[in-house]
Scaffold this motif. Structure first.
Motif, mmCIF file in Angstrom:
data_model
loop_
_atom_site.group_PDB
_atom_site.id
_atom_site.type_symbol
_atom_site.label_atom_id
_atom_site.label_comp_id
_atom_site.label_asym_id
_atom_site.label_seq_id
_atom_site.Cartn_x
_atom_site.Cartn_y
_atom_site.Cartn_z
ATOM 1 N N GLN A 98 0.146 6.885 9.795
ATOM 2 C CA GLN A 98 0.052 8.344 9.822
ATOM 3 C C GLN A 98 -0.370 8.855 11.193
ATOM 4 O O GLN A 98 -0.458 10.055 11.403
ATOM 5 N N GLY A 99 -0.645 7.938 12.134
ATOM 6 C CA GLY A 99 -1.060 8.340 13.474
ATOM 7 C C GLY A 99 -2.478 8.869 13.525
ATOM 8 O O GLY A 99 -2.835 9.628 14.404
ATOM 9 N N LYS A 100 -3.293 8.468 12.568
ATOM 10 C CA LYS A 100 -4.672 8.950 12.499
ATOM 11 C C LYS A 100 -5.632 7.898 13.037
ATOM 12 O O LYS A 100 -5.332 6.717 13.066
ATOM 13 N N ARG A 101 -6.783 8.365 13.419
ATOM 14 C CA ARG A 101 -7.844 7.499 13.932
ATOM 15 C C ARG A 101 -8.463 6.735 12.772
ATOM 16 O O ARG A 101 -8.722 7.293 11.713
ATOM 17 N N ILE A 102 -8.698 5.445 12.979
ATOM 18 C CA ILE A 102 -9.308 4.612 11.948
ATOM 19 C C ILE A 102 -10.812 4.882 11.934
ATOM 20 O O ILE A 102 -11.462 4.796 12.974
ATOM 21 N N PRO A 103 -11.384 5.238 10.781
ATOM 22 C CA PRO A 103 -12.834 5.482 10.736
ATOM 23 C C PRO A 103 -13.616 4.207 11.048
ATOM 24 O O PRO A 103 -13.242 3.124 10.632
ATOM 25 N N ARG A 104 -14.696 4.392 11.807
ATOM 26 C CA ARG A 104 -15.532 3.243 12.138
ATOM 27 C C ARG A 104 -16.817 3.309 11.319
ATOM 28 O O ARG A 104 -17.060 4.264 10.592
ATOM 29 N N ARG A 105 -17.631 2.282 11.483
ATOM 30 C CA ARG A 105 -18.883 2.219 10.737
ATOM 31 C C ARG A 105 -19.684 3.497 10.978
ATOM 32 O O ARG A 105 -19.815 3.963 12.096
ATOM 33 N N GLY A 106 -20.187 4.063 9.938
ATOM 34 C CA GLY A 106 -20.954 5.295 10.041
ATOM 35 C C GLY A 106 -20.100 6.530 9.817
ATOM 36 O O GLY A 106 -20.617 7.631 9.688
ATOM 37 N N SER A 158 -12.884 12.291 6.717
ATOM 38 C CA SER A 158 -11.453 12.143 6.969
ATOM 39 C C SER A 158 -11.223 12.070 8.480
ATOM 40 O O SER A 158 -12.096 12.431 9.278
ATOM 41 N N ALA A 159 -10.049 11.619 8.870
ATOM 42 C CA ALA A 159 -9.718 11.509 10.293
ATOM 43 C C ALA A 159 -9.766 12.887 10.957
ATOM 44 O O ALA A 159 -10.192 13.019 12.112
ATOM 45 N N GLU A 160 -9.349 13.918 10.215
ATOM 46 C CA GLU A 160 -9.366 15.279 10.763
ATOM 47 C C GLU A 160 -10.801 15.756 10.992
ATOM 48 O O GLU A 160 -11.103 16.392 12.000
ATOM 49 N N GLU A 161 -11.700 15.452 10.042
ATOM 50 C CA GLU A 161 -13.108 15.848 10.188
ATOM 51 C C GLU A 161 -13.741 15.162 11.390
ATOM 52 O O GLU A 161 -14.452 15.796 12.171
ATOM 53 N N ILE A 162 -13.459 13.886 11.548
ATOM 54 C CA ILE A 162 -14.011 13.142 12.691
ATOM 55 C C ILE A 162 -13.509 13.755 13.989
ATOM 56 O O ILE A 162 -14.285 13.969 14.937
#
Length: 103
Positions: A7-15, A20-24
């Motif tokens: 989807q071209g989104k950022r992978i969430p990391r620890r913490g 969601s990727a949009e919120e980050i």
């Protein structure tokens, strides 16, 4: 992880689990330093993980392609063999039916 990459989104990391990727992305644009964003080492790990996902997808695609190519080759060989057998059996059948045929 593959879904995020596709989807071209950022992978969430620890913490960041639960966001969601949009919120980050909105938090980072607002100036917050998210988990892992401040260290280049973490970014290197993230890129390597994303590349592993890409290579897994590429491996799947290559395996599918190889399977299809192998199936096509086997089908061609099978058809060639079938034609050879039919041709050979056809000649034998003709010779058996007409033993006095002109040669």
């Amino acid at each position: 992880m593959a879904q995020f990459v596709q989807q071209g989104k950022r992978i969430p990391r620890r913490g960041e689990v639960g966001l969601s990727a949009e919120e980050i992305q909105r938090f980072e644009e607002a100036g917050y330093v998210m988990s892992g964003s401040r260290h280049s080492k973490i970014n290197v790990v993230r890129i390597r993980k994303e590349n592993q996902v890409y290579s897994a997808e590429e491996k799947r695609a290559l395996a599918t392609f190889n399977y299809e190519q192998r199936a096509m080759r086997e089908s061609k060989v099978r058809e060639d063999l079938r034609r050879l057998v039919d041709k050979t059996l056809g000649k034998l059948a003709e010779a058996e039916h007409d033993p006095f045929a002109d040669k």
